[in-house]
Enzyme design. Structure first.
Site, short mmCIF file in Angstrom:
data_model
loop_
_atom_site.label_atom_id
_atom_site.label_comp_id
_atom_site.label_asym_id
_atom_site.label_seq_id
_atom_site.Cartn_x
_atom_site.Cartn_y
_atom_site.Cartn_z
N TYR A 158 -14.59 -4.62 0.25
CA TYR A 158 -15.03 -3.70 1.29
C TYR A 158 -15.93 -2.57 0.82
CZ TYR A 158 -10.63 -1.82 -0.52
OH TYR A 158 -9.62 -1.40 -1.34
N ASP A 211 -3.37 -4.02 3.14
CA ASP A 211 -2.25 -3.36 2.50
C ASP A 211 -1.87 -4.11 1.23
OD1 ASP A 211 -0.36 -1.49 2.15
OD2 ASP A 211 1.06 -2.31 3.61
N CYS A 236 41.91 -7.38 -2.76
CA CYS A 236 41.09 -7.30 -1.54
C CYS A 236 40.20 -8.55 -1.47
CB CYS A 236 40.28 -6.02 -1.60
SG CYS A 236 39.17 -5.82 -0.20
N ASP A 266 -10.21 -32.79 -8.17
CA ASP A 266 -9.48 -32.94 -9.44
C ASP A 266 -10.26 -33.78 -10.44
OD1 ASP A 266 -7.49 -31.37 -8.53
OD2 ASP A 266 -6.18 -33.01 -7.92
N CYS A 308 41.55 -5.25 3.80
CA CYS A 308 42.91 -5.27 3.24
C CYS A 308 43.74 -4.05 3.62
CB CYS A 308 42.85 -5.43 1.72
SG CYS A 308 42.26 -3.96 0.87
N LYS A 341 -4.05 4.88 10.56
CA LYS A 341 -2.84 4.13 10.18
C LYS A 341 -2.14 3.62 11.43
CE LYS A 341 -1.21 4.28 6.40
NZ LYS A 341 -1.02 4.71 5.06
N GLU A 386 -13.34 -1.54 10.02
CA GLU A 386 -12.80 -2.58 9.13
C GLU A 386 -11.28 -2.58 9.18
OE1 GLU A 386 -14.13 -1.72 5.17
OE2 GLU A 386 -16.22 -1.55 5.80
N LYS A 427 -16.22 3.75 8.70
CA LYS A 427 -17.17 4.27 7.70
C LYS A 427 -18.52 4.52 8.35
CE LYS A 427 -14.97 1.53 4.11
NZ LYS A 427 -14.98 0.32 3.31
S1 IVH Z 1 -12.76 2.08 1.44
C1 IVH Z 1 -14.11 5.70 -1.11
N1 IVH Z 1 -11.98 0.10 2.95
O1 IVH Z 1 -6.98 1.90 1.09
C2 IVH Z 1 -13.46 4.82 -0.12
N2 IVH Z 1 -10.40 1.04 1.44
O2 IVH Z 1 -5.97 4.63 1.33
C3 IVH Z 1 -13.04 3.55 -0.71
N3 IVH Z 1 -8.20 -0.09 1.48
O3 IVH Z 1 -7.91 3.04 -2.09
C4 IVH Z 1 -12.04 2.81 0.06
N4 IVH Z 1 -8.71 -1.60 3.00
O4 IVH Z 1 -7.27 0.53 -1.83
C5 IVH Z 1 -11.61 0.99 2.00
N5 IVH Z 1 -11.46 -1.68 4.31
C6 IVH Z 1 -11.10 -0.83 3.39
C7 IVH Z 1 -9.81 -0.83 2.82
C8 IVH Z 1 -9.49 0.14 1.85
C9 IVH Z 1 -7.77 -1.15 2.18
C10 IVH Z 1 -7.37 0.66 0.52
C11 IVH Z 1 -8.07 1.02 -0.77
C12 IVH Z 1 -8.08 2.51 -0.81
C13 IVH Z 1 -6.94 2.86 0.08
C14 IVH Z 1 -7.11 4.24 0.64
#
Ligand code: IVH
Length: 683
Positions: free
Chosen positions: A224, A116, A429, A36, A408, A311, A112, A287
């Site tokens: 990411y 959310d 009521c 600070d 009631c 998912k 990765e 990826k």
């Molecule tokens: S890669 C072209 N990596 O999920 C690919 N997306 O359902 C670019 N998201 O639009 C996305 N974690 O908003 C990527 N580790 C991750 C992510 C991620 C969350 C989201 C992102 C994307 C959506 C797709």
């Protein structure tokens, strides 16, 4: 002058590094106090030398109160989504496809977390944040740079070396569970609608027009995906590690893998380990690591072929339906609630779940004693999503629905076109009467502190209050007969009731519980009619000429005042001194407070928080959401939060009580009033 510039540069670098250590690495190296002090020094230097100010200086992280709507810009690279998979087999099939598409090549897969929150694209030029853009429709998004700048874990100026002169980085803006819970608790207290989940809260927060409020809510961001022409490495993993070294928060969950077994192990691990994370995740992302391979694999119209999302299955539990209760709300609507054999779901024990209405019960075909699936979807209240018919007991009947009010006994009515059953006994009521008392005392209505759901019910059940107009006859000794009341708390309630006589007529109209009349409509109606006598006599046709009042609301008002109970309530409120007309137009604003910024915290005795907000603005001050070095005063009531107290004390911001504040605005001279409290460190 050069010295000053050097010192400013030094302080900015130091503060940026400390922010990174604190918000990204979770490993601060200096005390809050020292931090600070550096911040104060930098602020003072920037104030004295406005020519050296920089919009990306760490002093501007708090965000100003002023902002306009958002500009839209096209994305440099389209923001696509990911193809979803829902099982380990699906992911394995995707990996095999990648291997087949890249014959004879070594393929590395990066695993990765799938955060959310809400996607964000950041553009950096010469190592400085140029702009932040939301996903929008994928082609173009909203420029939300001012809001994003308030997120402390996002580097405004990159550290380290090797970044391209111009690049884009994508990530996810999230609201950590802790901030989400605090925000919803606050909203519940203020009777504002709750956010269903951290994702909605993050997306809603990012689109607020007030960066100071964004700053206060505590967003965070994980990155990411790096895009640009001159990336440092030819693979995703190393690029992300480089981004981490420049100051971005890159999850340490990111893992390089070279076999199907490793991929499966990654899924198995995070399927459960994700529950320990401080932020919401809805899956995993895989990826292809090598950028040349990514290029060869290319994109479909909607998503890259080189990446896939897995998912997490919705968390659900199977449990026995023990019974169904039927809750009666303030408006008489009957809500079926399932009482369940307690079951553990996402870390909490679930005993009750909403069944919403009869149509939903019928569509799920729930029978007595069924084994039912409970899910915690995105919503706060768990819901029943299905039945395990194989476990149904022989001869079990479909769930009966009540035909009479469970409290009631009045026969229920079903409003045409709606799924809800309603108890029509509005004024006899008990839960409906108690609900109206509770509504009447609410913060946005008459703002009477100390009466919540339980006290409203206790007052009614003890025969002390048969409807809200009886509140004005309550005495301290009446309240002392109730459990949980002592002299002080009883006095506070009675004082709150007395103060509510000052509540503007607009809010009185809302407090009456006229069916279909919400807060905004009440305000418009009150201003259009001017007083209660007009309101009680206007015809439905005339009422319908008021902005936002349609024939249903108009008829609802006429019906309300046609009822003897309501008319007598109004007369008793009038006799008690409650405002029955709009105030004369406010006197022109006086500038007693000279633009000073106030933060309001705690609970007050003389006026409500909202009233203090109005008073600050009427007297030329500004009400701001969170304490920063730019705050001039903290107006503190009882129970001011310890974190706020500590922050204000550290920053040397005077903390004033309501009497001092009222004295300040009563001052007619234009000299600065002398506040009580601690003196500023920089006086
Ligand atoms: S890669 C072209 N990596 O999920 C690919 N997306 O359902 C670019 N998201 O639009 C996305 N974690 O908003 C990527 N580790 C991750 C992510 C991620 C969350 C989201 C992102 C994307 C959506 C797709």
């Amino acid at each position: 002058m050069n010295d000053v510039k050097q010192r400013i540069d030094f302080l900015r670098q130091l503060i940026n590094r400390c922010n990174h250590e604190y918000y990204v690495e979770n490993a601060p190296t200096i005390s809050d106090y020292d931090f600070d002090m550096y911040m104060h020094e930098l602020e003072a230097l920037e104030r004295e030398h406005p020519e050296l100010d920089d919009p990306l200086s760490p002093t501007h992280r708090v965000g100003s109160d002023i902002s306009e709507g958002f500009d839209q810009v096209p994305h440099i690279y389209r923001m696509l989504s990911l193809a979803n998979t829902y099982s380990m087999d699906d992911v394995d099939r995707w990996v095999s496809r990648m291997l087949e598409a890249l014959p004879g090549q070594q393929v590395v897969i990066d695993g990765e977390l799938k955060f959310d929150g809400t996607g964000i694209s950041l553009i950096y030029e010469h190592g400085r944040l140029l702009r932040a853009v939301t996903r929008g429709d994928g082609e173009k998004g909203d420029v939300v740079t001012d809001n994003v700048k308030t997120i402390r874990s996002i580097p405004l100026q990159l550290t380290g070396s090797g970044w391209p002169d111009f690049f884009e980085i994508r990530g996810e803006i999230v609201l950590p569970f802790k901030s989400f819970d605090r925000l919803n608790a606050e909203r519940q207290y203020n009777e504002e609608p709750l956010f269903a989940n951290p994702r909605n809260a993050a997306a809603g927060t990012l689109k607020l027009l007030n960066p100071a409020e964004v700053s206060r809510r505590g967003l965070d961001a994980y990155f990411y995906y790096l895009l640009g022409d001159n990336l440092p490495y030819d693979n995703h993993y190393d690029n992300m590690m480089a981004a981490r070294s420049w100051g971005f928060k890159v999850s340490s969950a990111m893992t390089r893998m070279t076999s199907l077994e490793q991929v499966d192990e990654f899924i198995r691990h995070w399927d459960t380990a994700r529950r320990e994370l401080p932020v919401a995740t809805d899956g995993l992302v895989f990826k292809v690591d090598n950028l040349q391979q990514q290029l060869n694999l290319d994109f479909t119209a909607k998503s890259p072929r080189w990446a896939v999302a897995y998912k997490f299955p919705a968390e659900r539990a199977l449990t026995r339906l023990l019974s169904v209760s039927f809750d009666v709300g303030r408006t008489g609507v009957i809500t079926p609630v399932a009482n369940l054999d307690p079951v553990l779901l996402s870390g909490t024990v679930v005993k009750r779940a909403s069944l919403h209405n009869e149509d939903i019960v019928r569509s799920l075909d729930i029978h007595v004693d069924d084994m039912v699936y409970v899910e915690k979807g995105g919503e706060i209240i768990p819901k029943i999503t299905g039945v395990d018919v194989s476990k149904r007991l022989p001869g079990s009947e479909p769930l009966p629905f009540v035909t009479h009010c469970p409290v009631c006994g009045t026969p229920l009515m079903r409003i045409e076109g709606e799924a809800a059953w309603v108890c029509p006994n509005k004024y006899g009521c008990p839960p409906q009467i108690i609900g109206r008392i509770e509504h009447f005392v609410g913060r946005r209505m008459m703002n009477i502190d100390g009466i919540g759901e339980e006290t409203a019910a206790a007052l009614f059940n003890a025969g002390l209050v048969a409807n809200y107009s009886d509140l004005y006859d309550l005495t301290v000794s009446d309240l002392l007969t109730l459990d949980g009341f002592a002299q002080r708390s009883a006095e506070r309630v009675v004082a709150g009731i007395a103060d509510s006589r000052q509540v503007p007529f607009e809010r009185v109209v809302f407090a009456l519980s006229i069916p279909n009349v919400g807060e905004t409509t009440a305000r418009k109606i009150a201003r259009a009619v001017g007083n209660i006598d007009e309101l009680m006599t206007w015809s439905a046709e005339r009422l319908a000429t008021i902005e936002d009042v349609g024939p249903i609301i108009a008829q609802s008002i006429v019906d309300f005042f046609a009822n003897e109970v309501n008319r007598s309530n109004v007369e008793r409120l009038r006799a008690a001194g409650v405002k029955m007309a709009v105030d004369a137009p406010a006197t022109p604003a006086v500038d007693t407070l000279g633009g000073k910024a106030f933060v309001i915290s705690g609970v007050f005795v003389h006026n409500s928080r909202d009233r203090y907000k109005e008073l600050i603005e009427q007297h030329g001050g500004r009400n701001v959401g969170s304490i920063s070095s730019k705050t001039d005063y903290v107006l503190a009531g009882a129970n001011m939060g310890p974190a706020k107290l500590e922050k204000a004390t550290k920053l040397g911001i005077p903390i004033i009580d309501e009497d001092t504040f009222l004295a300040m605005i009563a001052t007619t001279s234009d000299k600065d009033p002398e506040p009580a409290g601690i003196p500023s460190l920089f006086d």
